[in-house]
Design a protein around this motif. Structure first.
Motif, PDB file in Angstrom:
ATOM      1  N   ALA A 251      81.134  44.608  30.551  1.00 41.24           N
ATOM      2  CA  ALA A 251      79.759  44.611  31.048  1.00 41.24           C
ATOM      3  C   ALA A 251      79.681  43.975  32.439  1.00 41.24           C
ATOM      4  O   ALA A 251      78.999  44.505  33.334  1.00 41.24           O
ATOM      5  CB  ALA A 251      78.845  43.865  30.074  1.00 41.24           C
ATOM      6  N   ILE A 252      80.371  42.857  32.621  1.00 42.65           N
ATOM      7  CA  ILE A 252      80.378  42.214  33.948  1.00 42.65           C
ATOM      8  C   ILE A 252      81.014  43.151  34.972  1.00 42.65           C
ATOM      9  O   ILE A 252      80.525  43.298  36.099  1.00 42.65           O
ATOM     10  CB  ILE A 252      81.125  40.866  33.882  1.00 42.65           C
ATOM     11  CG1 ILE A 252      80.355  39.878  33.002  1.00 42.65           C
ATOM     12  CG2 ILE A 252      81.313  40.279  35.289  1.00 42.65           C
ATOM     13  CD1 ILE A 252      81.127  38.605  32.688  1.00 42.65           C
ATOM     14  N   THR A 253      82.112  43.803  34.570  1.00 40.71           N
ATOM     15  CA  THR A 253      82.773  44.763  35.456  1.00 40.71           C
ATOM     16  C   THR A 253      81.803  45.860  35.880  1.00 40.71           C
ATOM     17  O   THR A 253      81.710  46.207  37.070  1.00 40.71           O
ATOM     18  CB  THR A 253      83.981  45.397  34.741  1.00 40.71           C
ATOM     19  OG1 THR A 253      84.906  44.369  34.394  1.00 40.71           O
ATOM     20  CG2 THR A 253      84.662  46.427  35.624  1.00 40.71           C
ATOM     21  N   ALA A 254      81.072  46.401  34.906  1.00 44.64           N
ATOM     22  CA  ALA A 254      80.144  47.489  35.213  1.00 44.64           C
ATOM     23  C   ALA A 254      79.042  47.031  36.165  1.00 44.64           C
ATOM     24  O   ALA A 254      78.674  47.751  37.104  1.00 44.64           O
ATOM     25  CB  ALA A 254      79.534  48.014  33.913  1.00 44.64           C
ATOM     26  N   VAL A 255      78.514  45.828  35.922  1.00 46.30           N
ATOM     27  CA  VAL A 255      77.437  45.320  36.770  1.00 46.30           C
ATOM     28  C   VAL A 255      77.922  45.135  38.211  1.00 46.30           C
ATOM     29  O   VAL A 255      77.246  45.522  39.175  1.00 46.30           O
ATOM     30  CB  VAL A 255      76.895  43.989  36.211  1.00 46.30           C
ATOM     31  CG1 VAL A 255      75.868  43.376  37.175  1.00 46.30           C
ATOM     32  CG2 VAL A 255      76.258  44.212  34.849  1.00 46.30           C
ATOM     33  N   VAL A 256      79.115  44.576  38.350  1.00 46.91           N
ATOM     34  CA  VAL A 256      79.667  44.349  39.700  1.00 46.91           C
ATOM     35  C   VAL A 256      79.976  45.675  40.385  1.00 46.91           C
ATOM     36  O   VAL A 256      79.645  45.881  41.561  1.00 46.91           O
ATOM     37  CB  VAL A 256      80.933  43.473  39.605  1.00 46.91           C
ATOM     38  CG1 VAL A 256      81.620  43.384  40.964  1.00 46.91           C
ATOM     39  CG2 VAL A 256      80.577  42.086  39.103  1.00 46.91           C
ATOM     40  N   LEU A 257      80.594  46.597  39.630  1.00 51.61           N
ATOM     41  CA  LEU A 257      80.885  47.909  40.213  1.00 51.61           C
ATOM     42  C   LEU A 257      79.612  48.626  40.624  1.00 51.61           C
ATOM     43  O   LEU A 257      79.614  49.414  41.577  1.00 51.61           O
ATOM     44  CB  LEU A 257      81.653  48.771  39.206  1.00 51.61           C
ATOM     45  CG  LEU A 257      83.108  48.394  38.934  1.00 51.61           C
ATOM     46  CD1 LEU A 257      83.698  49.288  37.843  1.00 51.61           C
ATOM     47  CD2 LEU A 257      83.942  48.515  40.208  1.00 51.61           C
ATOM     48  N   GLY A 258      78.531  48.358  39.914  1.00 53.01           N
ATOM     49  CA  GLY A 258      77.257  49.009  40.218  1.00 53.01           C
ATOM     50  C   GLY A 258      76.538  48.417  41.412  1.00 53.01           C
ATOM     51  O   GLY A 258      75.452  48.887  41.775  1.00 53.01           O
ATOM     52  N   GLY A 259      77.100  47.384  42.018  1.00 53.18           N
ATOM     53  CA  GLY A 259      76.530  46.874  43.263  1.00 53.18           C
ATOM     54  C   GLY A 259      75.662  45.644  43.125  1.00 53.18           C
ATOM     55  O   GLY A 259      75.109  45.169  44.120  1.00 53.18           O
ATOM     56  N   THR A 260      75.513  45.100  41.901  1.00 51.95           N
ATOM     57  CA  THR A 260      74.746  43.864  41.759  1.00 51.95           C
ATOM     58  C   THR A 260      75.594  42.679  42.201  1.00 51.95           C
ATOM     59  O   THR A 260      76.746  42.545  41.778  1.00 51.95           O
ATOM     60  CB  THR A 260      74.310  43.674  40.295  1.00 51.95           C
ATOM     61  OG1 THR A 260      73.434  44.756  39.932  1.00 51.95           O
ATOM     62  CG2 THR A 260      73.560  42.368  40.120  1.00 51.95           C
ATOM     63  N   SER A 261      75.011  41.848  43.057  1.00 49.95           N
ATOM     64  CA  SER A 261      75.757  40.726  43.613  1.00 49.95           C
ATOM     65  C   SER A 261      75.932  39.614  42.589  1.00 49.95           C
ATOM     66  O   SER A 261      74.967  39.216  41.923  1.00 49.95           O
ATOM     67  CB  SER A 261      75.026  40.176  44.841  1.00 49.95           C
ATOM     68  OG  SER A 261      75.668  38.995  45.288  1.00 49.95           O
ATOM     69  N   LEU A 262      77.153  39.093  42.474  1.00 47.85           N
ATOM     70  CA  LEU A 262      77.397  37.953  41.582  1.00 47.85           C
ATOM     71  C   LEU A 262      76.694  36.693  42.085  1.00 47.85           C
ATOM     72  O   LEU A 262      76.592  35.708  41.360  1.00 47.85           O
ATOM     73  CB  LEU A 262      78.900  37.684  41.471  1.00 47.85           C
ATOM     74  CG  LEU A 262      79.693  38.643  40.558  1.00 47.85           C
ATOM     75  CD1 LEU A 262      81.180  38.365  40.674  1.00 47.85           C
ATOM     76  CD2 LEU A 262      79.236  38.522  39.115  1.00 47.85           C
ATOM     77  N   PHE A 263      76.214  36.720  43.326  1.00 47.65           N
ATOM     78  CA  PHE A 263      75.504  35.566  43.883  1.00 47.65           C
ATOM     79  C   PHE A 263      74.005  35.643  43.613  1.00 47.65           C
ATOM     80  O   PHE A 263      73.252  34.773  44.025  1.00 47.65           O
ATOM     81  CB  PHE A 263      75.776  35.475  45.386  1.00 47.65           C
ATOM     82  CG  PHE A 263      77.239  35.363  45.705  1.00 47.65           C
ATOM     83  CD1 PHE A 263      77.891  34.140  45.626  1.00 47.65           C
ATOM     84  CD2 PHE A 263      77.971  36.480  46.044  1.00 47.65           C
ATOM     85  CE1 PHE A 263      79.256  34.037  45.898  1.00 47.65           C
ATOM     86  CE2 PHE A 263      79.336  36.389  46.323  1.00 47.65           C
ATOM     87  CZ  PHE A 263      79.980  35.167  46.254  1.00 47.65           C
TER      88      PHE A 263
END
Length: 319
Positions: A251-263
């Motif tokens: 899920a974290i991988t998908a969110v990051v790949l989708g362009g949501t910033s971890l910051f």
């Protein structure tokens, strides 16, 4: 207050779409089966559990938080639903509500520890990950729950569109994405989530109840993990205490790949749907090519690093 970033889709938001398109073209050249209706519908069924978890994870990451417990909480919810329905004999709707209730309580616990005691989300959810895992194993005696009533697996049934079989669970996932997109784009609550992620202190000073926003986000994520529990049961036909081992990282991988910033403060939930599909397409395509699962994990790791690096470089360029 500045207009929500959701109203200005940056050019960088096209990256995940182009990556998905490129992956589809590549795998279509490698396997005749890839673009068949049956295979595409299979990909949707394979990603629907992680897809729903990723919605909750997106909400949390937008507030500059993270949730490591989501996979294990989802597994606990599925065990509660299946054991309550099979061993306690509760009606299916009541068993489902109990499962979602437990996952929601975990969301509430995460939210309270983050907002009231000011613990870092990483530490809080690492702790609740282990708590949920232990409860799941103890309550299930590490045994898979079988012989489920049909009502628990209904979302795993399919209907036909052409030569493709579409699962009702995949339809539910898409409906939830549409709802999350609307809330984030069109409501005050959505704008507050972005504002908290951008600058929590400045948001508090303009009168927005940041603690309430954060608590609401964690509770909403808990509800979504409960829905994912039901989808997991519907897809596998069992209550599996060992489920959820990889869903948190997926899920974290998908969110990051989708362009949501971890910051925090930047991203769109539909990007997470594209990220989920990218992960699903890569795994499906590599499987069709006969590539070992360990190499699939390796490719996923490389994709995550590239996505985070792109986000970091983008933030530096924006300064």
């Amino acid at each position: 207050m500045a207009k929500s970033p959701t109203h200005h889709i940056p050019w960088g938001a096209l990256g995940p779409w182009l990556a998905l398109l490129g992956a589809c073209i590549f795998f279509a050249t490698q396997s005749d089966r890839f673009l068949t209706g049956g295979n595409l519908s299979l990909i949707m069924q394979q990603v629907m559990v992680v897809g729903v978890i990723a919605i909750g994870q997106t909400l949390i990451i937008l507030t500059a938080g993270i949730d490591l417990s989501c996979g294990m909480v989802m597994a606990l919810g599925s065990i509660i639903m299946t054991k309550f329905a099979t061993e306690l004999g509760l009606p299916v709707p009541v068993a489902i509500l109990c499962g979602i209730g437990v996952t929601t309580l975990f969301g509430l616990l995460n939210g309270l520890l983050v907002t009231r005691i000011k613990l870092p989300p990483f530490i809080v959810t690492l702790g609740t990950l282990n708590i949920a895992f232990a409860i799941t194993q103890l309550y299930s005696s590490s045994q898979t729950i079988t012989d489920l009533p049909s009502g628990l697996t209904g979302l795993g049934t399919t209907f036909s569109i052409g030569n493709a079989e579409v699962a009702w669970g995949a339809v539910l996932m898409l409906v939830l994405y549409a709802l999350a997109w609307f809330v984030l784009r069109e409501t005050a609550a959505g704008r507050h989530i972005y504002a908290v992620g951008n600058n929590a202190e400045a948001t508090r000073l303009v009168g927005i109840p940041t603690q309430r926003v954060l608590l609401g986000v964690y509770v909403a994520a808990g509800v979504l993990y409960g829905v994912a529990s039901l989808l997991s049961v519907a897809r596998t036909g069992v209550g599996d205490p060992n489920a959820g081992q990889t869903e948190n990282l997926d899920a974290i991988t998908a969110v990051v790949l989708g362009g949501t910033s971890l910051f925090g403060g930047r991203g769109i939930v539909l990007g997470s749907l594209i990220g989920v599909l990218i992960v699903g397409v890569f795994r499906n395509g590599l499987t069709l090519m006969g590539v070992s699962s360990i190499y699939q994990v390796l490719v996923t790791g490389v994709l995550v690093i590239l996505a985070v690096a792109a986000d970091q470089l983008s933030r530096r360029g924006a300064r």
